[in-house]
Write a protein that holds these residues in place. Structure first.
Motif, short mmCIF file in Angstrom:
data_model
loop_
_atom_site.label_atom_id
_atom_site.label_comp_id
_atom_site.label_asym_id
_atom_site.label_seq_id
_atom_site.Cartn_x
_atom_site.Cartn_y
_atom_site.Cartn_z
N LEU A 109 2.95 9.01 -2.47
CA LEU A 109 2.30 9.19 -3.76
C LEU A 109 2.58 8.05 -4.73
N LEU A 110 3.59 7.25 -4.43
CA LEU A 110 3.95 6.15 -5.33
C LEU A 110 3.55 4.80 -4.76
N ASP A 111 2.54 4.79 -3.88
CA ASP A 111 2.12 3.55 -3.23
C ASP A 111 1.08 2.78 -4.03
N GLY A 112 0.77 3.23 -5.23
CA GLY A 112 -0.19 2.54 -6.07
C GLY A 112 -1.63 2.98 -5.88
N PHE A 113 -1.84 3.96 -4.99
CA PHE A 113 -3.20 4.39 -4.67
C PHE A 113 -4.06 3.20 -4.27
N GLN A 114 -3.51 2.40 -3.37
CA GLN A 114 -4.19 1.16 -2.98
C GLN A 114 -4.44 1.05 -1.49
N TYR A 137 0.69 -2.35 -14.50
CA TYR A 137 1.86 -3.09 -14.02
C TYR A 137 1.85 -3.12 -12.49
N SER A 138 1.84 -4.32 -11.94
CA SER A 138 1.98 -4.51 -10.50
C SER A 138 3.32 -5.16 -10.23
N PRO A 139 4.27 -4.43 -9.65
CA PRO A 139 5.60 -5.01 -9.41
C PRO A 139 5.56 -6.29 -8.59
N VAL A 140 4.73 -6.30 -7.54
CA VAL A 140 4.67 -7.47 -6.66
C VAL A 140 4.07 -8.66 -7.39
N GLN A 141 2.94 -8.46 -8.05
CA GLN A 141 2.27 -9.57 -8.73
C GLN A 141 3.07 -10.07 -9.93
N LYS A 142 3.69 -9.16 -10.66
CA LYS A 142 4.50 -9.55 -11.82
C LYS A 142 5.67 -10.42 -11.38
N SER A 143 6.25 -10.07 -10.25
CA SER A 143 7.38 -10.84 -9.72
C SER A 143 6.93 -12.19 -9.16
N ALA A 144 5.75 -12.18 -8.51
CA ALA A 144 5.31 -13.39 -7.82
C ALA A 144 4.70 -14.42 -8.76
N PHE A 204 -1.65 3.75 -10.56
CA PHE A 204 -2.51 2.79 -9.87
C PHE A 204 -1.96 1.38 -10.05
N TYR A 205 -1.66 0.72 -8.95
CA TYR A 205 -1.30 -0.70 -9.01
C TYR A 205 -1.64 -1.37 -7.69
N ASP A 206 -1.77 -2.66 -7.76
CA ASP A 206 -2.27 -3.46 -6.63
C ASP A 206 -1.26 -4.54 -6.29
N ASP A 207 -0.76 -4.52 -5.08
CA ASP A 207 0.19 -5.54 -4.63
C ASP A 207 -0.49 -6.87 -4.31
N THR A 208 -1.80 -6.85 -4.17
CA THR A 208 -2.56 -8.04 -3.79
C THR A 208 -3.31 -8.58 -5.00
N PHE A 209 -4.13 -9.58 -4.77
CA PHE A 209 -5.00 -10.08 -5.84
C PHE A 209 -6.37 -9.42 -5.69
N PHE A 210 -6.45 -8.18 -6.17
CA PHE A 210 -7.68 -7.39 -6.20
C PHE A 210 -8.25 -7.08 -4.82
N GLU A 211 -7.37 -6.76 -3.88
CA GLU A 211 -7.81 -6.30 -2.58
C GLU A 211 -7.35 -4.87 -2.31
N ALA A 212 -6.95 -4.16 -3.34
CA ALA A 212 -6.56 -2.76 -3.19
C ALA A 212 -7.80 -1.93 -2.87
#
Length: 509
Positions: free
Chosen positions: A274-279, A310-317, A372-380
């Motif tokens: 449930l915490l996968d970002g719905f992606q 907030y996207s943890p992966v994108q914010k960090s990268a 809702f968050y996306d680990d990619t660049f708009f490929e969720a």
């Protein structure tokens, strides 16, 4: 009956076909008899063509500018409409009052003027209907002797798509609990000449309900035995899910339960995801969705560009959460009343919260969306239907039928997977129904049900209350009583001007 086919499409798909059927003209008139002959002599070519039409219509549900808005970044298919329905509800806030969806939050996007969101909604769904009708017209008139099983599956999927489009339209363009004799929406004859023929007027709500039920039921029946390749494809379970939605709307609770149970069997509850970002469409809770990749992504004109704070992966990268929210601070936040209603022991409490220190242009008191968050660049990926919704449909339908015990058990079966501390409800009657409604609002926040449920439940809009976090702006800080005409969208002015079967007298208030 005549059919106008784009022969260039058929040529590209079925180049091996006989010249008797395919000519070099861009357009050609072919009869039902010609299609039947093609079905007999080259069924593979007809199947390829019909499948191409079917796939194109489904793809349009996640494609930029299908409604022909001219490039607006709130025109990217079904998920854009979902966000429109939620931004007008009690539970979502347009915290910065600007850019895309702002007019919906102000309740002026529903009005008929050119350029408003009602144009996008109307044109999008009728484009989807046009695509479905294209397939239905192509193969719907074939004799059973030449209608292969695979063609039947394609035809059935198209009927489901058409049914779901009309289901959305009638909820948006009519009040929450209409009389069956009230004005509905136009139903388009798939055999009609849409260029030179007469327009289509508003039929009754009953007529539209009959069309929805017929399309979904025929689609459901025709998909028996079909095994889909992946969750981007409609199968019998998805048709059942839309039938469950329809029967809940039309208050046939026995059938709502029946078909929700069928749809529910295609997925499973997975609290650990449930915490996968719905992606991820691979999530076992997802029943149907769109698999987005680099080729199909619409970048900034997309759901996650408008939704993720907030996207943890994108914010960090890269140091920023991409999109209108993360880069410009145009956040869709959570009403404080809903936030306060989520138990601290509930995993869904992690979906919402105050600024975590990484929110762009945060505002004091706002509750941000971490669902809702996306680990990619708009490929969720995009979700259209989840198994949790089916539990909630069953619970509400059972409660509405007077089966409090069954409703409480169904609610427990869902919520206990989200909250280990949750116990089976001892509420009954209206108190139980309110508990079911609360969990539906929590569970489905941001998935497109907010305004439609408010209309169905006859709930008013309340933004002015003690402790509110809705922006104190005259253009949007107001309450609207239950049943008010402003919950119903107006028909676009362009439709009234161009359609000789709809006049200003047919307009919603």
């Amino acid at each position: 009956m005549k059919k106008i086919l784009v022969i260039a499409t058929m040529l590209a798909i079925s180049a091996s076909c006989s010249d008797d059927y395919l000519e070099s003209d861009l357009e050609n008139i072919v009869t039902d008899e010609t299609i039947s002959e093609l079905a007999e002599e080259s069924p593979e070519a007809l199947l390829s063509t019909a499948s191409s039409f079917d796939t194109g219509t489904i793809n349009n549900m996640r494609t930029f500018n299908v409604a022909g808005s001219g490039g607006n970044h709130n025109d990217y298919g079904q998920k854009s409409i979902d966000l429109m329905m939620d931004i007008m509800s009690n539970d979502m806030i347009d915290s910065n009052n600007g850019w895309w969806y702002d007019d919906l939050y102000k309740y002026i996007g529903r009005t008929q003027e050119s350029g408003t969101e009602t144009n996008t909604i109307w044109d999008y769904y009728y484009e989807i209907i046009k695509g479905a009708n294209q397939t239905i017209t192509l193969i719907g008139g074939l004799d059973e002797s030449v209608l292969t099983q695979d063609l039947t599956y394609v035809l059935s999927r198209s009927k489901v798509v058409r049914g779901l489009a009309y289901l959305q339209l009638i909820q948006i363009y009519q009040k929450g609990n209409p009389a069956m004799s009230d004005a509905g929406v136009p139903i388009i004859d798939p055999t009609a000449d849409l260029v030179n023929g007469p327009g289509f007027g508003r039929l009754t709500v009953q007529d539209v309900y009959d069309q929805i039920e017929s399309d979904l039921k025929e689609g459901y029946d025709g998909l028996e035995g079909f095994s889909r390749p992946d969750k981007t494809v409609i199968n019998q379970n998805i048709a059942a899910g839309y039938l469950a939605r329809f029967y809940l709307l039309s208050k046939d609770y026995t059938k709502a339960i029946q078909f929700a149970e069928i749809a529910k069997s295609a997925g499973s509850l997975a609290a650990d995801q449930l915490l996968d970002g719905f992606q991820y469409i691979s999530n076992p809770e997802w029943l149907w969705g769109a698999d987005i990749n680099g080729d199909t992504s619409s970048i900034y004109a997309s759901f996650f560009a408008q939704m993720q704070s907030y996207s943890p992966v994108q914010k960090s990268a890269i140091g920023v959460t991409p999109g209108y929210t993360g880069q410009l601070g145009h956040h869709r936040t959570v009403d404080v009343r809903l936030y306060n209603a989520v138990a601290s022991t509930d995993v869904r409490s992690n979906w919402f919260g105050p600024d975590n220190g990484f929110i762009d242009q945060p505002k004091e008191g706002q509750i941000y969306n971490y669902k809702f968050y996306d680990d990619t660049f708009f490929e969720a990926d995009y979700v259209y239907m989840r198994v949790a919704e089916m539990y909630l449909i069953i619970a509400e339908a059972k409660a509405s039928s007077g089966d409090d015990a069954g409703a409480a058990q169904e609610l427990f079966d869902l919520v206990s997977t989200r909250d280990n501390a949750y116990t089976r409800s001892t509420n009954s009657g209206s108190s139980l129904m309110e508990e079911i409604k609360l969990h539906r609002r929590i569970e489905l926040w941001g998935e497109g049900f907010g305004l439609l449920d408010m209309k169905r439940w006859n709930v008013g809009l309340v933004r002015d209350f003690e402790g509110t976090t809705h922006p104190n702006s005259p253009s949007s800080f107001f309450n609207i009583p239950a049943g008010d005409a402003r919950f119903t969208f107006q028909i676009p002015e362009t439709e009234i001007n161009l359609n000789d079967a709809i006049t200003p007298a047919d307009q919603n208030q």
